[in-house]
Scaffold this active site. Structure first.
Site, PDB file in Angstrom:
ATOM      1  N   LYS A 186     -10.670  -0.839  10.173  1.00 20.44           N
ATOM      2  CA  LYS A 186     -10.557  -1.824   9.636  1.00 20.44           C
ATOM      3  C   LYS A 186     -11.193  -3.155  10.227  1.00 20.44           C
ATOM      4  O   LYS A 186     -10.953  -4.165   9.823  1.00 20.44           O
ATOM      5  CB  LYS A 186      -9.251  -2.203   8.854  1.00 20.44           C
ATOM      6  CG  LYS A 186      -8.748  -0.753   8.048  1.00 20.44           C
ATOM      7  CD  LYS A 186      -8.394  -1.424   6.501  1.00 20.44           C
ATOM      8  CE  LYS A 186      -7.334  -0.279   5.886  1.00 20.44           C
ATOM      9  NZ  LYS A 186      -8.193   0.401   4.879  1.00 20.44           N
ATOM     10  N   CYS A 190      -4.704   2.396  -3.508  1.00 15.86           N
ATOM     11  CA  CYS A 190      -3.572   2.903  -3.013  1.00 15.86           C
ATOM     12  C   CYS A 190      -2.406   1.859  -3.299  1.00 15.86           C
ATOM     13  O   CYS A 190      -1.422   1.711  -2.203  1.00 15.86           O
ATOM     14  CB  CYS A 190      -3.641   3.343  -1.673  1.00 15.86           C
ATOM     15  SG  CYS A 190      -4.831   4.734  -1.352  1.00 15.86           S
ATOM     16  N   GLN A 199      -4.680  -5.094   6.960  1.00 11.06           N
ATOM     17  CA  GLN A 199      -5.567  -6.342   6.869  1.00 11.06           C
ATOM     18  C   GLN A 199      -5.164  -7.361   7.666  1.00 11.06           C
ATOM     19  O   GLN A 199      -5.968  -8.158   8.030  1.00 11.06           O
ATOM     20  CB  GLN A 199      -5.278  -6.626   5.412  1.00 11.06           C
ATOM     21  CG  GLN A 199      -5.757  -5.633   4.295  1.00 11.06           C
ATOM     22  CD  GLN A 199      -6.936  -5.012   4.349  1.00 11.06           C
ATOM     23  OE1 GLN A 199      -7.884  -5.534   4.561  1.00 11.06           O
ATOM     24  NE2 GLN A 199      -7.219  -3.857   3.958  1.00 11.06           N
ATOM     25  N   HIS A 242       0.965  -1.141  -0.007  1.00  9.92           N
ATOM     26  CA  HIS A 242      -0.050   0.030   0.089  1.00  9.92           C
ATOM     27  C   HIS A 242       1.019   1.216   0.063  1.00  9.92           C
ATOM     28  O   HIS A 242       2.305   1.254   0.710  1.00  9.92           O
ATOM     29  CB  HIS A 242      -0.789   0.123   1.184  1.00  9.92           C
ATOM     30  CG  HIS A 242      -1.659   0.849   1.491  1.00  9.92           C
ATOM     31  ND1 HIS A 242      -1.688   2.372   1.744  1.00  9.92           N
ATOM     32  CD2 HIS A 242      -3.409   0.791   1.402  1.00  9.92           C
ATOM     33  CE1 HIS A 242      -2.887   2.785   1.569  1.00  9.92           C
ATOM     34  NE2 HIS A 242      -3.783   2.125   1.409  1.00  9.92           N
ATOM     35  N   ASP A 283       2.685  -3.977   7.746  1.00 15.09           N
ATOM     36  CA  ASP A 283       1.737  -3.306   7.629  1.00 15.09           C
ATOM     37  C   ASP A 283       0.497  -4.378   8.076  1.00 15.09           C
ATOM     38  O   ASP A 283       0.220  -5.303   7.175  1.00 15.09           O
ATOM     39  CB  ASP A 283       1.506  -2.960   6.175  1.00 15.09           C
ATOM     40  CG  ASP A 283       0.193  -2.399   5.879  1.00 15.09           C
ATOM     41  OD1 ASP A 283      -0.414  -2.278   6.607  1.00 15.09           O
ATOM     42  OD2 ASP A 283       0.381  -1.726   4.805  1.00 15.09           O
TER      43      ASP A 283
END
Lengths: 154, 411
Positions: free
Chosen positions: B227, B369, B204, B125, B201
């Site tokens: 999220k 993104c 998710q 991302h 990251d």
């Protein structure tokens, strides 16, 4: 409720499937790029202006049906027209998109008695876009790019 | 023992009562932002109705309550990811993006020199790309990319040579475009063998997984509340105590200081050093409620449900639209989450999403993104459907039905 048929009129789908004036023009035609960073739409516009007339216009690029159909409809409407009429058409289009205040002195595209009345009427097929506010920027990409091309010193 | 039933989660989630264009909403955009259950909304409301005051240093009762709520959320976040040093390792940020900017501007500026390499990947991302480009331009680091193979997974065949000069490996745990889940534990081991640190990251990965930073043996983690059924406006940056204590402040202002004089200042200790200004207190209350809710459901049970939904959706999309709808991501569900990117033949993703909206189906068109990844596969955009804990096969039914309409309209 906004109806999908207002957006995807037959004329729009036709211009999306069979876009007019695709291709490139050699110099001295002006070459201007337009981007829609949010959707990734890209347009390269070639404009040949001679003696105050937009003699020829071609384009390459990719984008959604609305941006592609709008650029195709635009090219058909402005090709071969004097620049003052081209500017008036741009203004009419932006008024239709709600981006300009309509003024009484300005004719609507369908009031225009110019010879290319049919392509002017076809542009009105984009009127339904205003019911889908996020798609207005798709429809205006080509027109902003054309404005930019005409503003460039020749 | 958990009590997870996705139909129950559906009842708990007010947005799912909406009717869109005459159709019950089929919300398939959880990878962008998930839908909060009532308990989260009520936690935010209750905070504003009963406890609102600024945190820290307050003496009156509601200020103490607000502080307890805010610090309680820190403890809840620490527990959720098994932070070895507890709440003192949790820094609240605005979102995952701000957490990466903190990592780059604090740890990165303090530890990276010209020529040092930060190894990321083609499937990142922009939040895990742009801050490193900033550092490249300021400090002269090299940003290197692990390529993505035609199988939509990291191509690790040249990992040994890619590791040369690497000080930090910073990777997504799960791609927000492909659904690919990366072998974070293995890559952390490789990073450590080369004397590098490992950042993840988790936007998710944490939201759609069972997160244990100790088991994965990672060094930095970033994720976002919204999220994972929480509110917008709050994210988490985690790192080990020893690393956090050595990190210089990034944003300056109130709340992050121990002392300020006319000739300088002394930063506060602990996570407060990175939380300048009034923090997202109501959002922290909501995040804590979301984490409690997810813990009650059982993250492992949610993962299993989302995997079953994904397997079913992949098989049916392939079966119904073979040749006309290409899936940009792995077709199996091994190390793969519930994010399904679609390339529909002859229909631009914006048009796909527009037609789907007419049937109440919410999918996201665009580059998500992740423009380098889009370019890697020769695409400008995809239409992306993604699942959450409340998703059911009926959402897939609506997706497939509406996709059929889109293909008919543009055929």
């Amino acid at each position: 409720m906004a109806n999908l048929d207002d957006l995807y009129r037959d004329i729009i789908l036709d211009h999306y499937r069979s876009p007019r004036n695709r291709g490139e023009l050699p110099p001295p035609a002006r070459r201007v790029e337009g981007f829609n960073p949010l959707c990734g739409d890209e347009l390269v516009l070639y404009v040949d202006v001679r003696d105050g007339v937009l003699v020829d216009i071609k384009m390459t690029g990719h984008g959604c049906s609305i941006s592609q159909a709008s650029s195709s409809l635009m090219s058909a409407a402005v090709k071969g027209r004097p620049l003052d009429e081209v500017h008036a058409t741009i203004e009419s289009f932006k008024t239709m998109m709600g981006l300009r205040e309509a003024s009484l002195s300005e004719g609507r595209p369908d009031d225009d008695d110019a010879s290319d009345l049919r392509s002017m009427k076809e542009i009105n097929a984009l009127a339904g876009v205003v019911k889908f506010p996020v798609r207005i920027k798709c429809a205006t990409l080509a027109w902003n790019t054309l404005e930019q091309a005409l503003a460039e010193p020749s | 023992m958990t009590s997870y039933d996705p139909r129950r989660v559906r009842i708990d989630t007010p947005v799912l009562e909406r009717v869109i264009n005459g159709h019950p909403i089929a919300y398939l955009d959880s990878a962008s932002s998930s839908l909060p259950p009532r308990t989260v909304i009520e936690a935010v409301s209750r905070y504003y109705e009963l406890h609102h005051a600024n945190v820290h240093r307050g003496v009156f009762q509601t200020a103490n309550e607000a502080t307890e709520i805010y610090e309680g959320a820190r403890a809840a976040a620490a527990r959720y990811i098994n932070a070895p040093g507890g709440a003192d390792e949790i820094v609240f940020t605005k979102n995952t993006t701000e957490a990466f900017n903190l990592l780059a501007n604090s740890w990165g500026v303090a530890n990276l020199r010209a020529g040092d390499v930060v190894l990321i990947s083609e499937m990142e991302h922009h939040a895990n790309i742009v801050p490193w480009f900033h550092l490249r331009d300021r400090v002269g680091i090299e940003v290197r990319f692990i390529p993505v193979g035609d199988d939509f997974r990291l191509d690790l065949s040249n990992l040994e040579s890619l590791m040369r000069g690497v000080k930090l490996v910073s990777l997504t745990g799960m791609s927000n475009v492909l659904g690919t889940i990366n072998p974070i534990g293995d890559l952390a081991r490789v990073a450590h063998e080369h004397g590098a640190l490992m950042a993840v990251d988790g936007a998710q990965w944490v939201a759609h997984g069972v997160t244990d930073v100790v088991a994965a043996d990672i060094d930095f983690l970033a994720f976002s509340g919204h999220k994972m059924l929480g509110p917008t406006g709050i994210g988490v940056f985690w790192t080990r105590t020893a690393l956090l204590e050595a990190m210089p402040p990034f944003l300056g202002g109130g709340g992050m200081i121990a002392d300020v004089r006319l000739d300088g200042y002394v930063p506060a200790d602990g996570p407060a050093r990175f939380e300048a200004g009034t923090p997202p207190i109501a959002e922290a209350a909501g995040l804590a409620a979301a984490l409690r809710y997810l813990e009650n459901l059982g993250p492992a049970a949610i993962v299993a449900h989302e995997r079953a939904l994904t397997a079913d959706a992949l098989a049916r999309l392939h079966g119904e639209f073979a040749g006309r709808v290409r899936i940009i991501g792995p077709l199996d569900t091994v190390d793969r989450g519930g994010v399904i990117s679609l390339d529909v033949e002859g229909v631009h993703p914006h048009d796909v999403a527009q037609v789907l909206d007419q049937y109440g189906v919410c999918v996201r068109p665009g580059h998500h993104c992740a423009k380098p990844l889009m370019r890697r596969f020769g695409l400008a955009a995809t239409a992306r459907a993604s699942f959450g804990p409340y998703s059911l096969t009926r959402d897939t039914d609506a997706l497939i039905d509406a996709l059929g309409h889109a293909l008919t309209l543009f055929s």
